[in-house]
Design a protein around this motif. Sequence first.
Motif, PDB file in Angstrom:
ATOM      1  N   ARG B 240       0.845  -1.204   0.000  1.00  0.00           N
ATOM      2  CA  ARG B 240       0.000   0.000   0.000  1.00  0.00           C
ATOM      3  C   ARG B 240       0.875   1.246   0.000  1.00  0.00           C
ATOM      4  O   ARG B 240       0.573   2.243  -0.650  1.00  0.00           O
ATOM      5  N   LEU B 243       2.328   1.585  -3.369  1.00  0.00           N
ATOM      6  CA  LEU B 243       1.243   2.025  -4.249  1.00  0.00           C
ATOM      7  C   LEU B 243       0.899   3.490  -3.975  1.00  0.00           C
ATOM      8  O   LEU B 243       0.686   4.279  -4.897  1.00  0.00           O
ATOM      9  N   ALA B 246       3.602   5.640  -5.341  1.00  0.00           N
ATOM     10  CA  ALA B 246       3.463   5.709  -6.802  1.00  0.00           C
ATOM     11  C   ALA B 246       2.261   6.569  -7.170  1.00  0.00           C
ATOM     12  O   ALA B 246       2.318   7.360  -8.110  1.00  0.00           O
ATOM     13  N   ASP B 247       1.183   6.441  -6.371  1.00  0.00           N
ATOM     14  CA  ASP B 247      -0.014   7.237  -6.625  1.00  0.00           C
ATOM     15  C   ASP B 247       0.269   8.724  -6.443  1.00  0.00           C
ATOM     16  O   ASP B 247      -0.127   9.557  -7.255  1.00  0.00           O
ATOM     17  N   LYS B 485       4.936   5.021 -13.836  1.00  0.00           N
ATOM     18  CA  LYS B 485       4.242   4.954 -12.540  1.00  0.00           C
ATOM     19  C   LYS B 485       2.895   4.261 -12.705  1.00  0.00           C
ATOM     20  O   LYS B 485       2.490   3.472 -11.855  1.00  0.00           O
ATOM     21  N   GLN B 486       2.203   4.588 -13.780  1.00  0.00           N
ATOM     22  CA  GLN B 486       0.883   3.990 -13.987  1.00  0.00           C
ATOM     23  C   GLN B 486       1.010   2.483 -14.216  1.00  0.00           C
ATOM     24  O   GLN B 486       0.205   1.705 -13.707  1.00  0.00           O
ATOM     25  N   MET B 489       1.727   0.998 -10.858  1.00  0.00           N
ATOM     26  CA  MET B 489       0.510   0.955 -10.035  1.00  0.00           C
ATOM     27  C   MET B 489      -0.391  -0.200 -10.445  1.00  0.00           C
ATOM     28  O   MET B 489      -0.945  -0.886  -9.591  1.00  0.00           O
ATOM     29  N   LYS B 490      -0.513  -0.421 -11.747  1.00  0.00           N
ATOM     30  CA  LYS B 490      -1.342  -1.534 -12.216  1.00  0.00           C
ATOM     31  C   LYS B 490      -0.814  -2.852 -11.660  1.00  0.00           C
ATOM     32  O   LYS B 490      -1.577  -3.662 -11.134  1.00  0.00           O
ATOM     33  N   GLN B 493      -1.423  -3.034  -7.937  1.00  0.00           N
ATOM     34  CA  GLN B 493      -2.832  -3.207  -7.592  1.00  0.00           C
ATOM     35  C   GLN B 493      -3.224  -4.676  -7.716  1.00  0.00           C
ATOM     36  O   GLN B 493      -3.918  -5.214  -6.854  1.00  0.00           O
ATOM     37  N   SER B 585      -4.875   9.741   0.085  1.00  0.00           N
ATOM     38  CA  SER B 585      -4.225   8.835  -0.860  1.00  0.00           C
ATOM     39  C   SER B 585      -4.235   7.420  -0.289  1.00  0.00           C
ATOM     40  O   SER B 585      -4.551   7.228   0.892  1.00  0.00           O
ATOM     41  N   THR B 586      -3.882   6.453  -1.128  1.00  0.00           N
ATOM     42  CA  THR B 586      -3.894   5.060  -0.657  1.00  0.00           C
ATOM     43  C   THR B 586      -2.899   4.876   0.490  1.00  0.00           C
ATOM     44  O   THR B 586      -3.030   3.973   1.295  1.00  0.00           O
TER      45      THR B 586
END
Lengths: 70, 718
Positions: B240, B243, B246-247, B485-486, B489-490, B493, B585-586
């Motif tokens: 988390r 993530l 990164a978020d 980053k995206q 994140m994928k 996740q 944020s997460t």
Amino acid sequence: MNKEQILRAFLEDELFTEQGLLKEGEAEKFKWTDPRKIKLIEVLRLSIDGVMSSETEGVSSMKINKYLNG
Amino acid sequence: MCYSGENRFDFSEGMNVIIGDNNHGKSKLYDAFYWAMFDQCFDTGDKKWMPTRHFGKSIISDKAVHEAENGTMVHAIVRVTFKNTDKDQAYTIERKLTAVKRDDEVTADKESEETVTFKEFGFNQGKEITNSAEIEMLKKRILPDNIRPYMWFQGEQVESIIDFGQTSSLTQAINVLSNITRFDQVYALAESLDKSAKDEFQRKSRSFSKDKDKSDELEIKRNQILERLDLLTRDELSKRDTLGNADEDAQRLMSQFEDASRMRDLDSKQRSAERGLDEVSEDEKQERIDLHKKMFTHQWVLKGTEHLLKEYNLKYAKYEQSRLNKMAEVQARLLIENEMLQEIQTRLPINVPEPMYVEQMLEQEKCLVCSREAKKGTEAWESIKQLLDRTTANAREVEEEALSKHDFSADFKKLQQNGYSMDRVILRIDDDIKKTFQQLKRLGKRRKSYAEDLLRITGEMNSMKAGTSLDPTKAKNIVNELQDKQDLMKRFQIDLGRTERSIEQLKEQLRGIEKELGSLVSGELPAYLEEKKKVLENFSIVAKSTRDRVFYRLVKQLEEEANKHYQEMMQDNQGVRGIIKLVESTKGNYMPRLVDENESPLMQLNTGNIILIKLATIMAIISARQGSRDTDLYTLITDAPMSVFGEDYTIGFCKTVSRVYRQSIIMSKEFYKNEKLLRELLDSPDIKRGKIYKITPSIPDADRTNRKSLTTQIKALN
């Protein structure tokens, strides 16, 4: 925030009404000195008291355990 | 140090402003407050607060150092008096640094001296406070540690005061607003009690078991699951966290993405326009060079000579006619002459010898007919020779005349043939010229269009560079980094979902084991134990949800207050407005987003916007507590807080500050040259003014060769 305000913040949790420990609107009128009938509220009171008087976690735990074991 | 002699500033309630240009001594004045209170000055190189010994003699006036005689001492003294008008009391904190001049060398003490005095109005003498604990307490009363970052700061520090990237940053701010740590402490206690109650319950259950071995086996399993659960929970937290990071990075990049992607497109367009312009310019240049060459390679030089061929043909025909006539004439004459010659020869006497005999006579210089001598050069010899010459001479004359004197025919014919072959080319010249010039015009148009595009793109690019602090390389990196980053994140996740499912499965197993353990219990467990377990479990649930609810409420309160200040500061600006939204944020911390009324994010957050949001949040921390003793008593002291955003925001900022802070002292250069802003500062009914001072150096920056006679002039403007 004083002790009473902190306690009221905890009592606003819906768990109290869900479990029938308090009625709607009762939390906001609750006083620090109100009768100690509900164990969860008393535990909260003891922990808030401990935190506000800078008690160690151990001392507060001991007091709460003693109360619940008694 | 630019302050020399005694300099005095009196501040009153409201907004006090010290106006001065760069290098006029504003930051030194700000430093003076900090130095007096905390024995530290700001090192502009390291961007850190450093103790006195780090600066040494540079704290002392250059003029005082220069004018001091050898063997004497020089001092830097800052005295700050805090008045409590309600109680008619004042505390003065004095800091002093001493240096000695010997052999023109100045050595400063390592440590400064501090003197704190307490004075009641109406009494002449103050009482010195010597107890260091008392002094510390006094300073904490003047400016408590938790409020200090939000009350005394430099413009360039705003970025770091509230670092939304740090989980603790907003929590610290919330702590100033409330006693959220109390809730954190209660929750920590609740968690620990809940765990120990559960353990106690399990222990007791085992002792009541009808199948000890089974219970022990289940307990081992239970502990193993708990261990795995602990590991997975930590793993989940770490994921988390990653993530969340990164978020946050993605959000940060996303706020720049629109600009970055536009800049990347602009860069690509700029390159393409540059390439196009180069190619077209080269083509045009080549076409212009060819234009001159085409005079000859495409026979343009013959343009307009179509009639010459006709004229030539006429002349040539005439010439040819004349030549043919002449030829005929010559032929006729030759014919006549030859006939005459033949006739002469046929009419020669019989005894006249053949030319070979005539030649023999000339050679022998003797007439072979009459045997008389005919010496060379004599009349007789010439007469013999005449016989020979007459026939041959006449024939040669006609031949020469016919062959060389008039025969240009072949050349003229060739010229005519050339003319015919050029005729078609000449006819096409106009068309060729037209096409060439059309091509040149096309190239010129394309070049102009590329040049205009390039100019427009470069202009857009420059204004973007100025407004966003991006450059094409940075922009490209942002776009690529966001993509990375995206992707990350994928992946995380998916991974996190897997971990969450595993945790859920383990919890399910745990519930099953605990149920099984419960079923093995024979007899009745003590009622208090069951109740204790239940009460403490509820305690833990209530403590957690209350902490989160209170924190969220405070965040919303902060958000609401920050928005009030943000809107006020933005009122004179036509740029991006938006509403500040603190979004969780997460990772668990809150990040500011600027959204429109439909809560759609506005992406164009530049440094100026972020600083404004942070300043609004800082003010929100104070204003949310307005009316409470805590914040009303403290003075905002800030150096160049407006330097990072445009002058459009200056007055809005001042109005907000004067509303939020009971007393503020602001160092600013914005009013130094802008008369309109200064007038507004001095006249606006919405600004609660304190004292306004203007400071200027005795020798302007440009005329200064050294600082040996430098002083600072202070002028009160109200």
